[in-house]
Design an enzyme around this catalytic site. Sequence first.
Site, PDB file in Angstrom:
ATOM      1  N   ARG A 128     -20.682 -20.016  50.798  1.00 22.82           N
ATOM      2  CA  ARG A 128     -20.692 -19.380  49.483  1.00 22.82           C
ATOM      3  C   ARG A 128     -21.957 -18.546  49.383  1.00 22.82           C
ATOM      4  O   ARG A 128     -23.072 -19.059  49.478  1.00 22.82           O
ATOM      5  CB  ARG A 128     -20.653 -20.406  48.346  1.00 22.82           C
ATOM      6  CG  ARG A 128     -20.289 -19.767  46.994  1.00 22.82           C
ATOM      7  CD  ARG A 128     -20.407 -20.744  45.834  1.00 22.82           C
ATOM      8  NE  ARG A 128     -21.809 -21.065  45.579  1.00 22.82           N
ATOM      9  CZ  ARG A 128     -22.263 -22.284  45.330  1.00 22.82           C
ATOM     10  NH1 ARG A 128     -21.452 -23.319  45.332  1.00 22.82           N
ATOM     11  NH2 ARG A 128     -23.547 -22.483  45.102  1.00 22.82           N
ATOM     12  N   GLU A 155     -28.922 -16.785  47.302  1.00 23.52           N
ATOM     13  CA  GLU A 155     -28.973 -17.662  48.468  1.00 23.52           C
ATOM     14  C   GLU A 155     -27.627 -17.644  49.165  1.00 23.52           C
ATOM     15  O   GLU A 155     -26.606 -17.223  48.605  1.00 23.52           O
ATOM     16  CB  GLU A 155     -29.330 -19.094  48.069  1.00 23.52           C
ATOM     17  CG  GLU A 155     -28.311 -19.770  47.161  1.00 23.52           C
ATOM     18  CD  GLU A 155     -28.717 -21.186  46.784  1.00 23.52           C
ATOM     19  OE1 GLU A 155     -29.691 -21.697  47.349  1.00 23.52           O
ATOM     20  OE2 GLU A 155     -28.032 -21.774  45.916  1.00 23.52           O
ATOM     21  N   ASN A 157     -25.158 -20.297  50.989  1.00 18.69           N
ATOM     22  CA  ASN A 157     -24.901 -21.727  51.167  1.00 18.69           C
ATOM     23  C   ASN A 157     -24.067 -21.960  52.415  1.00 18.69           C
ATOM     24  O   ASN A 157     -22.954 -21.431  52.530  1.00 18.69           O
ATOM     25  CB  ASN A 157     -24.158 -22.277  49.952  1.00 18.69           C
ATOM     26  CG  ASN A 157     -24.947 -22.117  48.669  1.00 18.69           C
ATOM     27  OD1 ASN A 157     -25.776 -22.948  48.328  1.00 18.69           O
ATOM     28  ND2 ASN A 157     -24.694 -21.032  47.951  1.00 18.69           N
ATOM     29  N   SER A 162     -19.656 -25.709  46.979  1.00 13.92           N
ATOM     30  CA  SER A 162     -18.769 -26.344  46.007  1.00 13.92           C
ATOM     31  C   SER A 162     -18.126 -25.352  45.043  1.00 13.92           C
ATOM     32  O   SER A 162     -18.417 -24.163  45.042  1.00 13.92           O
ATOM     33  CB  SER A 162     -19.548 -27.401  45.223  1.00 13.92           C
ATOM     34  OG  SER A 162     -20.669 -26.815  44.598  1.00 13.92           O
ATOM     35  N   LYS A 319     -34.059 -21.546  53.284  1.00 14.48           N
ATOM     36  CA  LYS A 319     -34.639 -20.397  52.596  1.00 14.48           C
ATOM     37  C   LYS A 319     -35.600 -19.609  53.490  1.00 14.48           C
ATOM     38  O   LYS A 319     -35.731 -18.398  53.343  1.00 14.48           O
ATOM     39  CB  LYS A 319     -35.366 -20.860  51.327  1.00 14.48           C
ATOM     40  CG  LYS A 319     -34.497 -21.679  50.363  1.00 14.48           C
ATOM     41  CD  LYS A 319     -33.270 -20.918  49.925  1.00 14.48           C
ATOM     42  CE  LYS A 319     -32.436 -21.711  48.930  1.00 14.48           C
ATOM     43  NZ  LYS A 319     -31.766 -22.876  49.531  1.00 14.48           N
ATOM     44  N   LYS A 377     -39.382 -21.222  46.219  1.00 18.87           N
ATOM     45  CA  LYS A 377     -38.231 -21.976  46.722  1.00 18.87           C
ATOM     46  C   LYS A 377     -38.594 -22.843  47.927  1.00 18.87           C
ATOM     47  O   LYS A 377     -39.162 -22.339  48.900  1.00 18.87           O
ATOM     48  CB  LYS A 377     -37.109 -21.005  47.137  1.00 18.87           C
ATOM     49  CG  LYS A 377     -36.466 -20.263  45.987  1.00 18.87           C
ATOM     50  CD  LYS A 377     -35.237 -19.507  46.465  1.00 18.87           C
ATOM     51  CE  LYS A 377     -34.419 -18.980  45.312  1.00 18.87           C
ATOM     52  NZ  LYS A 377     -33.153 -18.373  45.762  1.00 18.87           N
ATOM     53  N   GLU A 381     -30.991 -27.559  49.263  1.00 19.15           N
ATOM     54  CA  GLU A 381     -29.747 -27.193  48.620  1.00 19.15           C
ATOM     55  C   GLU A 381     -29.532 -28.128  47.430  1.00 19.15           C
ATOM     56  O   GLU A 381     -30.197 -29.146  47.286  1.00 19.15           O
ATOM     57  CB  GLU A 381     -28.575 -27.315  49.602  1.00 19.15           C
ATOM     58  CG  GLU A 381     -28.696 -26.436  50.834  1.00 19.15           C
ATOM     59  CD  GLU A 381     -28.650 -24.956  50.521  1.00 19.15           C
ATOM     60  OE1 GLU A 381     -28.125 -24.591  49.445  1.00 19.15           O
ATOM     61  OE2 GLU A 381     -29.145 -24.160  51.334  1.00 19.15           O
ATOM     62  N   GLY A 382     -28.556 -27.774  46.586  1.00 23.77           N
ATOM     63  CA  GLY A 382     -28.141 -28.687  45.536  1.00 23.77           C
ATOM     64  C   GLY A 382     -28.701 -28.396  44.156  1.00 23.77           C
ATOM     65  O   GLY A 382     -28.332 -29.052  43.191  1.00 23.77           O
ATOM     66  N   ARG A 463     -20.507 -18.431  37.758  1.00 24.47           N
ATOM     67  CA  ARG A 463     -21.142 -19.510  37.000  1.00 24.47           C
ATOM     68  C   ARG A 463     -22.092 -18.893  35.974  1.00 24.47           C
ATOM     69  O   ARG A 463     -22.836 -17.973  36.298  1.00 24.47           O
ATOM     70  CB  ARG A 463     -21.902 -20.440  37.948  1.00 24.47           C
ATOM     71  CG  ARG A 463     -20.985 -21.247  38.861  1.00 24.47           C
ATOM     72  CD  ARG A 463     -21.754 -21.959  39.943  1.00 24.47           C
ATOM     73  NE  ARG A 463     -22.387 -21.007  40.840  1.00 24.47           N
ATOM     74  CZ  ARG A 463     -23.348 -21.315  41.710  1.00 24.47           C
ATOM     75  NH1 ARG A 463     -23.794 -22.550  41.770  1.00 24.47           N
ATOM     76  NH2 ARG A 463     -23.858 -20.406  42.489  1.00 24.47           N
TER      77      ARG A 463
END
Length: 494
Positions: A128, A155, A157, A162, A319, A377, A381-382, A463
């Site tokens: 993603r 970023e 992923n 998800s 990153k 950063k 992740e998450g 989002r």
Amino acid sequence: MSATALDLWGVTISKETADQIIEKAKQWALLHGVQMKPQHDHHSTCHCEYAPITLFPSPLPVPVLQEAKSLQKHYNLLMHRVANDPEFLCQCLKNVIKVDEFTKMLYDIYKETGGEKSTQKVSLGLFRNDYMMDVKDSCCTIKILPASLNLKQIEFNTIASSFAGLSSAMWNVHRYTMKQAGIKCSCDQLPENKPAHGLAVGFVKAWECYGNPDAVILFIVQSVERNSVDQRWLERFVHEINHNIHVVYSTLLNASEHCKLTKWNTLMLDGKEVAVIYYRDGYMPNHYPTNKEKDVRLLMEKSCAIKCPNVGLQLAGCKKVQQELAVPGVLEKFIKDIDVCDCIRKTFAGQYSLDRNEEGDRNVEMALAQPKKFVLKPQREGGGNNVYGEDIREFLSGIRDSEERNAYILMERIFPWPQKNYLLKEGKEPILRDVISELGIYGVYLGTAEEEFYNAEAGHVLRTKSTEDDEGGIVAGFATMDSPLLVYPPKLSS
């Protein structure tokens, strides 16, 4: 117009009308599978609530979505090639692993199992690629579509990408709410979008590539998972494509007790041969609380199962790798088409190294002088891990003379196009808010270091969060599921 009324494309929606549509939207979301476990009851096996959503879709210029989608296959190939370049990964991460124990653990597994040492040369990437639409100091409101929005990557992923499942129904929810509000909206403006199906195609192709019709696809999941419905969407489409494929679920801890390798490096789970391993766990340090989780991750990496992702691809999502790819001339190492490199590079935000050297020292001083222009950063992740604004000054001041700063990169802060919408979250009052959005494009890549088997763009997710929130995680309680309402930007006067 009152402070509680929303003016959408010539239709004024009162607070009373919005309240009626809100209740219908919640039911429509539940009906179509836009669901999550309750925020404070993740253990429940059956109890679900509607996922955080926006009441209406957010306008997105058609060229912006077209640009992001057109780049995805190139990004897929880029990150696959990065993951298969041990020298480049070593160069990127050599200073990070001095101070970041989690990245070092992954890198140690990679050294033991990656590259020429790999038992399974085929890898599957379900990606993603996240962007924001940068307007910087431009003046725009929901009634004024900017003539120019700069697509900037946040970023990429490479693990546990998800919300492909929940996104596969949001367009349906928003077609409904727009109709309820009396707002004209064509199907082309809110097109069907089924990224879960696109990712499921990747699973099926990897399973077919493995070559054993009796082998299973293993989903590695957390024991307590609020977003489990999203995972079930993926299984649903795998089943619809090929109902002979069996998907099984396991935690890392359970796998440590029930998995074993045969002398041929075949991975067995409770007597079932595993063809594909899909990680929805294993991307944060707290996912490895004991040596059992670390040891079984190594065991699985040693197996001939096709990993999604393998540890090299997980490291490619760091990153620090994102920052190094932004260095002039680096993209050309992996992509030979100069025009493609230029198009990719145009989406990069400013990326700055904080390594302990002269360049890093200059970047630290730059961040301390104007912290509101940057995001700090770590290699995580998450969500919920970044440092923003004035907090950067305090945080960097504490580590400016320490090797610890090698674990971070500095990124130019993006200032997205602000709009207005209602954010619907279980247990919270839906208030008309100023909001900003983040666009994600899903991608699938299957292949070896030398050969490409499958490369596709697989759909999108939008989002949206309040402008008051820096972080954007949906599971963490900040952002909401959204969908783009495709519009054409105004033509510039000659």
